[in-house]
Motif scaffolding. Structure first.
Motif, PDB file in Angstrom:
ATOM      1  N   MET A  97     105.229  80.396  26.227  1.00  0.00           N
ATOM      2  CA  MET A  97     103.990  81.159  26.114  1.00  0.00           C
ATOM      3  C   MET A  97     103.397  81.450  27.487  1.00  0.00           C
ATOM      4  SD  MET A  97     103.859  81.559  22.914  1.00  0.00           S
ATOM      5  CE  MET A  97     102.231  82.306  22.693  1.00  0.00           C
ATOM      6  N   PRO A  98     102.657  82.555  27.615  1.00  0.00           N
ATOM      7  CA  PRO A  98     101.942  82.823  28.865  1.00  0.00           C
ATOM      8  C   PRO A  98     100.874  81.765  29.109  1.00  0.00           C
ATOM      9  CG  PRO A  98     101.950  84.758  27.416  1.00  0.00           C
ATOM     10  CD  PRO A  98     102.428  83.598  26.606  1.00  0.00           C
ATOM     11  N   ALA A  99     100.455  81.640  30.341  1.00  0.00           N
ATOM     12  CA  ALA A  99      99.302  80.794  30.632  1.00  0.00           C
ATOM     13  C   ALA A  99      98.068  81.387  29.962  1.00  0.00           C
ATOM     14  CB  ALA A  99      99.093  80.688  32.135  1.00  0.00           C
ATOM     15  N   THR A 100      97.134  80.538  29.582  1.00  0.00           N
ATOM     16  CA  THR A 100      95.939  81.018  28.881  1.00  0.00           C
ATOM     17  C   THR A 100      95.039  81.873  29.763  1.00  0.00           C
ATOM     18  OG1 THR A 100      94.774  78.969  29.399  1.00  0.00           O
ATOM     19  CG2 THR A 100      95.933  79.065  27.295  1.00  0.00           C
ATOM     20  N   THR A 101      95.304  81.893  31.060  1.00  0.00           N
ATOM     21  CA  THR A 101      94.508  82.707  31.993  1.00  0.00           C
ATOM     22  C   THR A 101      95.342  83.824  32.611  1.00  0.00           C
ATOM     23  OG1 THR A 101      95.026  81.119  33.750  1.00  0.00           O
ATOM     24  CG2 THR A 101      92.949  80.805  32.561  1.00  0.00           C
ATOM     25  N   ASP A 102      96.420  84.225  31.944  1.00  0.00           N
ATOM     26  CA  ASP A 102      97.374  85.185  32.507  1.00  0.00           C
ATOM     27  C   ASP A 102      96.841  86.612  32.383  1.00  0.00           C
ATOM     28  OD1 ASP A 102      99.535  86.672  33.333  1.00  0.00           O
ATOM     29  OD2 ASP A 102     101.019  85.472  32.246  1.00  0.00           O
ATOM     30  N   PRO A 135      99.321  75.744  21.052  1.00  0.00           N
ATOM     31  CA  PRO A 135      99.701  76.977  20.367  1.00  0.00           C
ATOM     32  C   PRO A 135      99.605  76.792  18.860  1.00  0.00           C
ATOM     33  CG  PRO A 135     101.656  75.840  21.129  1.00  0.00           C
ATOM     34  CD  PRO A 135     100.483  75.071  21.664  1.00  0.00           C
ATOM     35  N   THR A 136      99.231  77.846  18.168  1.00  0.00           N
ATOM     36  CA  THR A 136      99.270  77.851  16.708  1.00  0.00           C
ATOM     37  C   THR A 136     100.582  78.492  16.293  1.00  0.00           C
ATOM     38  OG1 THR A 136      96.871  77.961  16.505  1.00  0.00           O
ATOM     39  CG2 THR A 136      98.164  78.730  14.622  1.00  0.00           C
ATOM     40  N   TYR A 151     110.115  79.640  16.157  1.00  0.00           N
ATOM     41  CA  TYR A 151     108.657  79.643  16.087  1.00  0.00           C
ATOM     42  C   TYR A 151     108.101  81.003  16.486  1.00  0.00           C
ATOM     43  CZ  TYR A 151     107.921  74.552  15.596  1.00  0.00           C
ATOM     44  OH  TYR A 151     107.862  73.265  15.136  1.00  0.00           O
ATOM     45  N   MET A 152     107.097  81.453  15.746  1.00  0.00           N
ATOM     46  CA  MET A 152     106.167  82.466  16.244  1.00  0.00           C
ATOM     47  C   MET A 152     104.926  81.698  16.668  1.00  0.00           C
ATOM     48  SD  MET A 152     104.561  84.184  12.772  1.00  0.00           S
ATOM     49  CE  MET A 152     106.108  84.569  11.965  1.00  0.00           C
ATOM     50  N   ALA A 153     104.234  82.170  17.696  1.00  0.00           N
ATOM     51  CA  ALA A 153     103.108  81.376  18.196  1.00  0.00           C
ATOM     52  C   ALA A 153     102.034  82.271  18.790  1.00  0.00           C
ATOM     53  CB  ALA A 153     103.584  80.368  19.244  1.00  0.00           C
ATOM     54  N   THR A 154     100.796  81.821  18.634  1.00  0.00           N
ATOM     55  CA  THR A 154      99.676  82.437  19.325  1.00  0.00           C
ATOM     56  C   THR A 154      99.042  81.393  20.232  1.00  0.00           C
ATOM     57  OG1 THR A 154      97.976  81.830  17.698  1.00  0.00           O
ATOM     58  CG2 THR A 154      99.199  83.858  17.301  1.00  0.00           C
ATOM     59  N   ILE A 155      98.422  81.883  21.290  1.00  0.00           N
ATOM     60  CA  ILE A 155      97.671  81.010  22.185  1.00  0.00           C
ATOM     61  C   ILE A 155      96.509  81.822  22.740  1.00  0.00           C
ATOM     62  CG2 ILE A 155      98.933  81.510  24.336  1.00  0.00           C
ATOM     63  CD1 ILE A 155      98.856  78.414  24.836  1.00  0.00           C
ATOM     64  N   PRO A 156      95.339  81.215  22.915  1.00  0.00           N
ATOM     65  CA  PRO A 156      94.183  81.984  23.396  1.00  0.00           C
ATOM     66  C   PRO A 156      94.387  82.507  24.820  1.00  0.00           C
ATOM     67  CG  PRO A 156      93.489  79.882  22.469  1.00  0.00           C
ATOM     68  CD  PRO A 156      94.975  79.824  22.593  1.00  0.00           C
TER      69      PRO A 156
END
Length: 585
Positions: free
Chosen positions: A318-323, A297-298, A277-282
């Motif tokens: 993935m990193p935390a969304t507040t990282d 994640p997308t 997987y490749m993934a993005t997350i806000p």
């Protein structure tokens, strides 16, 4: 890239124009049809404006030194301009495409031709609409390769792959102008939501790779309002350019892109044959505001040649969304490729110094209206306690060229009106209250031609501090340093990187922190400087620089094209450059 209903093919013509002893240049011509079409990324059909019927729009390929000619035909129901994000527009400011700054919009059933040279830059940029929120669906990649015969400053990749991140709402784009903007329903990779979302499990971007080969990923964050982390399971990438400026090669397993930023990264397919997987997350940077716990994640897929469909894809951590730390580490570790193509040393002498506080403030709630911001007011943007008001009757560039008064004032301050503890703001006095309600004004900063300008951007905590991606039209700037807390002009100035700072056209100002920028104002015209989160454009987190003419015709503002879209048909405005018409309200 998926093709949608009512697809209109691009008409692309490449004509060799000039030859030199070193390399050739060409005229590259495209036709972009803007038209409303029906799409269904998730479970609901939605009518959106698109270019040539595709979402994202077509990739435009040029070489450094080419002339790009783009005919925009507006068959949509929206007013439209197209901005060439990151293109210098040397001697072609009228082609910048900033709505009501350099031009009036292209109205429905009308057209306009953009024509400009692309010189002194290579890499990945993007084009997008520059009317509020239309960038959500009107965007695409702009790929600038080296001149013919000139190599990349890194090993030639096996293939090049545009990867565009997008933000999706199951609603009419006109509703995105609400304050605050509605929460998006999904994020997309090349128009596809992937298997994390309903009605999209079988629609995912797949990148097929051959083991041992290296691919150049041309990554663009076209999301309207959100910074995005990006990772590929079990793979590192080597960053070789950011914002179409070559970097010192930087090996990493995670990236952060602000809205409008681009990254060129080399991916080597060096793992066992399988699917990854490749993934993005806000990345939600607003301090003190909790992120939603159900963020998904997308995802897209890296599929090795020879992989079986029965194998389960490997997932990235993935990193935390507040990282904040991971975001800062990536951004602050990118440096320029000293001696590489188009590299220039940092100018040491500074002619203009500015200290600009930035963030959110408040705007009084209109009578009879219920507002959901703090203290029952509306949100507003603030740069040095000014909320920028976009002109409505004529573009700023035309007002400047034709000497029309009453459109803007040349009094944008070099400093905030008062000094305070920027990152620990507390409202105690009437003066503090005044800082919470910025002045609404269309004010600009005038700069002498060829001046070196240094700007300290200081994030504030008047309301919740968050990262703001600030984008400068017409220029790249050196990012000399990042930091947290209040900028110290003595202590922090000693830490600035004057040897190999990365150049950007868009930079994220850390939440509760600062960045220092420096650029040479060698391009006459009116240039917008604004937060690239479209939700913040109606708030007014922007201002404009007017760069004055230089000493020669070659360094002076050219006349506008004869077919420039007009907001008014008043012939007296366009009679001469000394009209001195007054459009004061």
């Amino acid at each position: 890239m998926p093709r949608l209903h009512h697809y209109l093919p691009i008409q692309t013509f490449v004509v060799l124009l000039l030859f030199s002893s070193i390399a050739s240049a060409a005229i590259v011509e495209h036709v972009l049809h803007v038209k409303d079409v029906m799409v269904k990324p998730l479970c609901k059909e939605q009518m959106i404006p698109t270019v040539n019927g595709s979402f994202p729009g077509p990739t435009i390929n040029v070489r450094e030194g080419d002339t790009l000619v783009v005919h925009v035909i507006n068959n949509s129901t929206y007013n439209v301009t197209i901005h060439w994000h990151g293109v210098f527009q040397l001697k072609s400011v009228w082609m910048d495409g900033a709505n009501m700054i350099t031009q009036c919009p292209i109205q429905p059933s009308n057209n306009f031709t953009y024509q400009f040279d692309i010189t002194g830059q290579e890499g990945t940029l993007l084009w997008h609409a520059h009317v509020v929120n239309l960038r959500a669906t009107l965007h695409g990649a702009l790929v600038i390769r080296p001149r013919s015969g000139r190599p990349y400053p890194f090993p030639k990749p096996y293939k090049e792959v545009p990867i565009i991140f997008q933000q999706w709402w199951d609603t009419d784009v006109r509703l995105l102008e609400l304050r605050p903007a509605p929460v998006s329903d999904a994020y997309l990779i090349n128009g596809l939501a992937g298997d994390s979302y309903p009605c999209s499990q079988n629609r995912m971007f797949n990148l097929k790779v051959v083991q041992g080969k290296t691919y150049l990923l041309r990554i663009i964050n076209a999301a309207l309002n959100t910074h995005l982390f990006f990772k590929i399971a079990n793979h590192n990438v080597t960053v070789v350019a950011v914002d179409a400026v070559y970097t010192t090669p930087y090996l990493t397993d995670v990236m952060i892109l602000t809205p409008g930023q681009t990254v060129d990264a080399l991916l080597t397919a060096d793992q066992p044959i399988g699917m990854y997987y490749m993934a993005t997350i806000p990345y939600f940077s607003a301090i003190g505001i909790p992120a939603s716990p159900d963020i998904k994640p997308t995802r897209g897929l890296i599929v090795y040649e020879g992989a079986t469909s029965s194998s389960s894809p490997v997932k990235p951590l993935m990193p935390a969304t507040t990282d904040i730390a991971t975001s800062h580490r990536f951004s602050s570790n990118i440096t320029s490729l000293v001696g590489g193509p188009h590299w220039k040393p940092v100018p040491r002498h500074v002619d203009e110094k500015m200290f600009i506080t930035m963030g959110l403030g408040l705007d009084p709630c209109p009578s009879g209206t219920k507002c959901i911001g703090p203290l029952g007011q509306r949100y507003a943007g603030s740069l040095n306690n000014r909320t920028f008001m976009i002109p409505e009757r004529i573009s700023m560039q035309e007002a400047y060229f034709y000497n029309i008064s009453g459109v803007y004032t040349e009094d944008f301050p070099d400093q905030p009106p008062v000094k305070f503890d920027y990152t620990k703001f507390q409202q105690r006095t009437n003066s503090d209250m005044k800082m919470m309600f910025p002045e609404r004004k269309t004010s600009v900063k005038t700069i002498r031609f060829n001046s070196t300008v240094e700007i300290v951007l200081q994030n504030t905590a008047i309301l919740s501090p968050e990262s703001h991606p600030m984008h400068l039209h017409g220029f790249n700037f050196y990012v000399l340093g990042y930091g947290f807390g209040n900028y110290d002009p003595i202590r922090d100035a000693r830490k600035l990187n004057l040897f190999n700072p990365q150049m950007h056209n868009t930079v994220g100002v850390p939440p509760g922190g600062w960045v220092v920028l420096r650029f040479i104002a060698n391009n006459p015209g009116v240039w917008l400087f604004h937060c690239h989160m479209d939700a913040h454009l109606p708030y007014g987190i922007m201002n404009a620089f007017i760069v004055q003419n230089g000493p020669t015709p070659e360094t002076s503002l050219p006349s506008p094209p004869s077919n420039l879209p007009q907001c008014t048909r008043d012939p007296t405005i366009y009679d001469s450059r000394t009209t001195n018409t007054d459009l004061s309200y």
